[in-house]
Write an enzyme that holds these catalytic residues in place. Structure first.
Site, short mmCIF file in Angstrom:
data_model
loop_
_atom_site.label_atom_id
_atom_site.label_comp_id
_atom_site.label_asym_id
_atom_site.label_seq_id
_atom_site.Cartn_x
_atom_site.Cartn_y
_atom_site.Cartn_z
CD GLU A 185 -7.40 6.46 4.70
OE1 GLU A 185 -8.23 6.49 3.53
OE2 GLU A 185 -6.41 7.13 4.97
CG HIS A 202 -1.86 1.12 1.48
ND1 HIS A 202 -3.01 1.01 2.00
CD2 HIS A 202 -1.97 2.38 0.78
CE1 HIS A 202 -3.84 2.27 1.68
NE2 HIS A 202 -3.05 3.04 1.15
CG HIS A 230 -7.54 3.37 -0.42
ND1 HIS A 230 -6.84 2.80 -1.11
CD2 HIS A 230 -6.78 4.30 0.16
CE1 HIS A 230 -5.61 3.41 -1.20
NE2 HIS A 230 -5.38 4.05 -0.56
CG ASP A 257 -1.63 5.73 2.95
OD1 ASP A 257 -1.99 5.48 1.57
OD2 ASP A 257 -2.36 6.25 3.74
CG ASP A 258 0.18 8.86 0.78
OD1 ASP A 258 0.49 8.96 -0.50
OD2 ASP A 258 -0.85 8.44 1.25
CG HIS A 303 -1.04 6.27 -2.46
ND1 HIS A 303 -2.36 6.15 -3.07
CD2 HIS A 303 -1.34 5.91 -1.26
CE1 HIS A 303 -3.34 5.43 -2.50
NE2 HIS A 303 -2.83 5.38 -1.37
N1 HPA Z 1 -6.68 7.36 1.34
C1 HPA Z 1 -7.35 7.76 0.08
N2 HPA Z 1 -6.59 8.36 -0.86
C2 HPA Z 1 -5.39 8.20 -0.71
C3 HPA Z 1 -4.66 8.07 0.35
C4 HPA Z 1 -5.33 7.58 1.47
O1 HPA Z 1 -4.68 7.01 2.47
N3 HPA Z 1 -3.32 8.17 -0.01
C5 HPA Z 1 -3.11 8.91 -1.08
N4 HPA Z 1 -4.43 8.88 -1.79
ZN ZN Z 2 -3.51 4.97 0.55
#
Ligand code: HPA
Ligand code: ZN
Length: 337
Positions: A197, A14, A194, A275-276, A16
């Site tokens: 969350e 996971h 996703h 994630d990011d 991006h």
């Molecule tokens: N959630 C939804 N969209 C996203 C995320 C996330 O954690 N990171 C980058 N785009």
């Molecule tokens: Zn994500």
């Protein structure tokens, strides 16, 4: 424990790629492409990374992506992430990209895919790091835009293994994309999304039943529904959990309150991911370290996150076996010391 985590073989599911854009590279690309950004220094960029929810992050994240214009930019972005993989002992990664963020600015779909793909090919050759690429639809945009994007992906089936769904979860439930996901499946793509969350646990159930997902990204809100927990246990539907992301976006107030270790102990197929990482304060090793600092945990449980990620990955069985052996040998050697 720190040493065990640093050297442990890892698999990331996971991530991006746009979320790996470090402020320094953002400045370099802004200059190279003559794109203006509303920050005076990399330090100022970091100061701006204070988020109170998913949307407040997404606003800044999409703005950052404006500096990505040429194929070389996407190559450089991806290569910088691969260097982190090498550093963190990530053996295999499955990477999201958001084509619509770029095509909306006039950047060609091919420019994006080719730049990322070339860096991933070099990663395999130079470091032996394997990868797959997953194209995400932005869920705040409409179904028609997702269908257009799917069409553009058809000539890149050799480089894209699956489709996913990201961006603002609240107000954009899985059913909005049911038809485009069914079409993607017909075209031979695997699917992920996703869900759970910020949105309700029903989004997790719907992602499984309407979108046919092989994995759920995040999924931490599953705890709100005991029946769903049972389903996830029985079917071993993988959850790609992102601890640091969840803290930065206030899905949980503190790492101590995070449920990833509890879910692991309930026998769910949970994994740890970044994630990011540029926006949330750390790559794979840092995510593992912060979980282990907040939760007393055995080394074998930490290794179980990697085993789960191997099982949940889109690699073939012999590659899975090879990685499984590596993690098991790693734990054995550590415990014999
Ligand atoms: N959630 C939804 N969209 C996203 C995320 C996330 O954690 N990171 C980058 N785009
Ligand atoms: Zn994500």
């Amino acid at each position: 424990m720190q040493q065990f985590i640093e050297h442990m073989p890892k698999v990331e599911l996971h991530l991006h790629i746009e979320g790996t854009l470090e402020p320094e590279l953002m400045f370099e690309l802004a200059k190279r492409n003559n794109v203006s950004i509303p920050f005076a220094s990399a330090e100022e960029v970091k100061q701006a990374y204070q988020f109170h929810n998913l949307q407040s992050f997404l606003d800044i994240y999409y703005q950052g992506a404006n500096v990505l214009v040429k194929e070389q930019d996407f190559f450089d972005l991806t290569w910088a992430y691969i260097e982190h993989c090498q550093q963190d002992n990530v053996r295999h990664c499955e990477i999201f990209f958001d084509p619509q963020t770029h095509t909306a600015r006039g950047v060609e779909f091919d420019t994006v895919v080719n730049g990322i793909h070339k860096a991933l090919a070099q990663a395999k050759e130079q470091y032996g790091i394997s990868s797959h690429l997953i194209m995400c639809f932005l869920r705040h945009l409409d179904e028609g835009a997702a269908f257009d994007t799917l069409k553009q992906a058809l000539t890149h089936k050799d480089k894209i293994i699956g489709v996913g769904l990201d961006s603002s979860e609240l107000g954009h439930p899985p059913e909005k994309f049911e038809r485009v996901f069914q079409e993607a499946i017909k075209e031979g793509f695997l699917t992920v999304a996703h869900a759970g969350e910020e949105g309700p646990s029903s989004n997790i159930q719907d992602a499984m039943s309407l979108l046919g997902v092989s994995r759920v990204d995040h999924g931490v809100r599953c705890v709100d529904d005991p029946k769903l927990i049972e389903t996830l246990q029985v079917l071993q539907v993988p959850l790609t959990v992102c601890p640091l992301s969840n803290i930065k976006l206030k899905v949980f107030e503190t790492m101590e309150e995070h449920n990833v270790v509890e879910l692991l102990r309930q026998g769910l197929c949970v994994t740890i991911n970044s994630d990011d990482p540029s926006y949330f304060g750390g790559y794979m090793t840092e995510n593992f370290l912060q979980v282990a600092m907040a939760h007393p945990i055995e080394v074998d449980e930490l290794a179980q996150f990697t085993r789960n990620a191997i099982k949940a990955s889109f690699i073939d069985d012999s590659h899975k076996q090879q990685l499984m052996q590596e993690i098991n040998h790693y734990v054995d050697a550590f415990q014999r010391k």
